[in-house]
Write an enzyme that holds these catalytic residues in place. Structure first.
Site, PDB file in Angstrom:
ATOM      1  N   ASP A  24       0.854  -1.195   0.000  1.00 49.86           N
ATOM      2  CA  ASP A  24       0.000   0.000   0.000  1.00 49.86           C
ATOM      3  C   ASP A  24       0.891   1.247   0.000  1.00 49.86           C
ATOM      4  O   ASP A  24       1.768   1.392   0.856  1.00 49.86           O
ATOM      5  CB  ASP A  24      -0.868  -0.058   1.274  1.00 49.86           C
ATOM      6  CG  ASP A  24      -1.939   1.002   1.322  1.00 49.86           C
ATOM      7  OD1 ASP A  24      -2.415   1.425   0.249  1.00 49.86           O
ATOM      8  OD2 ASP A  24      -2.320   1.403   2.449  1.00 49.86           O
ATOM      9  N   ASP A  62      -8.620   1.013   6.352  1.00 49.25           N
ATOM     10  CA  ASP A  62      -7.661   0.833   7.447  1.00 49.25           C
ATOM     11  C   ASP A  62      -8.257   1.351   8.759  1.00 49.25           C
ATOM     12  O   ASP A  62      -8.410   0.618   9.736  1.00 49.25           O
ATOM     13  CB  ASP A  62      -6.355   1.568   7.112  1.00 49.25           C
ATOM     14  CG  ASP A  62      -5.264   1.283   8.141  1.00 49.25           C
ATOM     15  OD1 ASP A  62      -5.516   0.501   9.079  1.00 49.25           O
ATOM     16  OD2 ASP A  62      -4.162   1.845   8.030  1.00 49.25           O
ATOM     17  N   ASN A  69     -10.268   0.661  -0.167  1.00 49.15           N
ATOM     18  CA  ASN A  69      -9.247   0.551   0.884  1.00 49.15           C
ATOM     19  C   ASN A  69      -9.800   0.933   2.252  1.00 49.15           C
ATOM     20  O   ASN A  69     -10.363   2.023   2.418  1.00 49.15           O
ATOM     21  CB  ASN A  69      -8.081   1.499   0.574  1.00 49.15           C
ATOM     22  CG  ASN A  69      -7.185   0.976  -0.521  1.00 49.15           C
ATOM     23  OD1 ASN A  69      -7.523   0.040  -1.230  1.00 49.15           O
ATOM     24  ND2 ASN A  69      -6.022   1.580  -0.657  1.00 49.15           N
ATOM     25  N   GLY A 113      -8.916   5.867   1.462  1.00 47.91           N
ATOM     26  CA  GLY A 113      -9.544   6.661   2.521  1.00 47.91           C
ATOM     27  C   GLY A 113     -11.032   6.362   2.629  1.00 47.91           C
ATOM     28  O   GLY A 113     -11.841   7.276   2.797  1.00 47.91           O
ATOM     29  N   HIS A 142      -7.577   9.962   4.036  1.00 44.62           N
ATOM     30  CA  HIS A 142      -7.154   8.898   4.947  1.00 44.62           C
ATOM     31  C   HIS A 142      -7.452   9.299   6.393  1.00 44.62           C
ATOM     32  O   HIS A 142      -7.327  10.468   6.744  1.00 44.62           O
ATOM     33  CB  HIS A 142      -5.657   8.642   4.810  1.00 44.62           C
ATOM     34  CG  HIS A 142      -5.267   8.031   3.497  1.00 44.62           C
ATOM     35  ND1 HIS A 142      -4.546   8.706   2.547  1.00 44.62           N
ATOM     36  CD2 HIS A 142      -5.509   6.801   2.992  1.00 44.62           C
ATOM     37  CE1 HIS A 142      -4.348   7.898   1.511  1.00 44.62           C
ATOM     38  NE2 HIS A 142      -4.927   6.743   1.750  1.00 44.62           N
TER      39      HIS A 142
END
Ligand code: G3H
Ligand code: 13P
Ligand code: ZN
Length: 284
Positions: free
Chosen positions: A82, A232, A230, A209, A180
């Site tokens: 990433d 996280d 994505n 994000g 993000h």
């Protein structure tokens, strides 16, 4: 099964109109949570490691854990770098066994981003490793570097067409209003821009994000061409939330398994929810 390249998963997603979740893995419990969620949902999955995750856990540990997860399962699993910003780091990941890499040249001038992306493609493509590139600047923090709302720059559709034509890249991360990390307010995606980009480039598009983007907006973006989503921050929140819950109830707990076990369960739940939103459940 052995690790699969991200491109193979995204081709199916593009064809069938769903999104594949790309979940950031930082430690063993998170790798296990991502695999468990994928198995329970029967969903293809991408496990990705940032440069920060590699520095934290060690490259061979990350590769070893994700390979072990993939090989123990019938679910197609990809291991992806990433936001690789350094050519040497990209090479190291490929040599270590990653099935896919992101080369993030988004902070470079356009022609330099094109030249570097081509260099990565020339190295990775002949050995079956897929490559994601980025054009435009996504807001928020990655690798401890912050891009303010002001500095964030949306991807220009015409520039995206030129970039794809010049590089031959097979998947592209774009900036359309996501950031993000945790959002201050509710993010507003520029879906018109996404539709314009997709009409010009015809390849799978990647949304970074994505934690904190309302489910309805993510679904809309998938309809318009987003194939990789994505996540996280949502995992971090669930995982640390799970740890906190145990420690709040039992401040004297000293067995890491009793703290990290519930954290892993909380991560499984959020990842499963995301897979259902992205439409990847049942697609493995
Ligand atoms: O893109 C950002 C990801 O959330 C990775 O974050 O660099 O702190 O591992 P990190
Ligand atoms: P979030 O942390 O905002 O979910 O972003 C993840 C990401 O884009 C990783 O590349
Ligand atoms: Zn990202």
């Amino acid at each position: 099964m052995p690790l699969v390249p991200v491109d193979v998963l995204l081709e199916q997603a593009d064809r069938e109109g769903f999104g594949v979740g790309a979940f950031n893995a930082n430690n063993m419990e998170i790798v296990q949570a991502i695999l468990r969620a994928a198995e329970l949902e029967n969903s293809p999955v991408i496990m990705q490691a940032s440069q920060g995750a590699i520095n934290y856990a060690g490259l061979e540990f990350i590769t070893g854990m994700v390979k072990t997860a993939a090989e123990s399962s019938k679910i197609p699993v990809a291991l992806h770098l990433d936001h690789g910003t350094d050519f040497v780091q990209v090479v190291k990941c490929i040599r270590s066994g990653f099935s896919s890499v992101m080369y993030d040249g988004s902070k470079l001038p356009l022609e330099e981003n094109i030249a570097m992306t081509r260099k990565v493609l020339e190295m990775a493509t002949p050995i079956g490793v897929s490559v994601e590139a980025e054009l435009g600047k996504i807001g928020g923090t990655e690798d401890n570097v912050s891009v303010s709302e002001k500095e964030a720059r949306y991807t220009d559709p015409e520039e995206a067409r030129y970039f794809v034509e010049q590089t031959g890249i097979k998947s592209l991360a774009i900036a359309i209003g996501t950031a993000h990390g945790q959002y201050q307010g509710e993010p507003k995606l520029d879906l018109k821009r996404l539709a314009q980009i997709k009409s010009l480039v015809k390849i799978p598009i990647v949304l970074h994000g994505s934690s904190g983007v309302p489910d309805a907006a993510v679904k809309e973006a998938i309809k318009l061409g987003i194939c990789k989503v994505n996540i996280d921050t949502n995992i971090r929140e669930a995982f640390v939330g799970g740890m906190r819950k145990v420690l709040d109830a039992k401040p004297d707990e000293i067995d890491p398994r009793k703290i990290l076990g519930p954290a892993r369960e909380a991560a499984i739940e959020i990842i499963r929810e995301k897979m259902r939103v992205f439409g990847s459940s049942g697609k493995a």
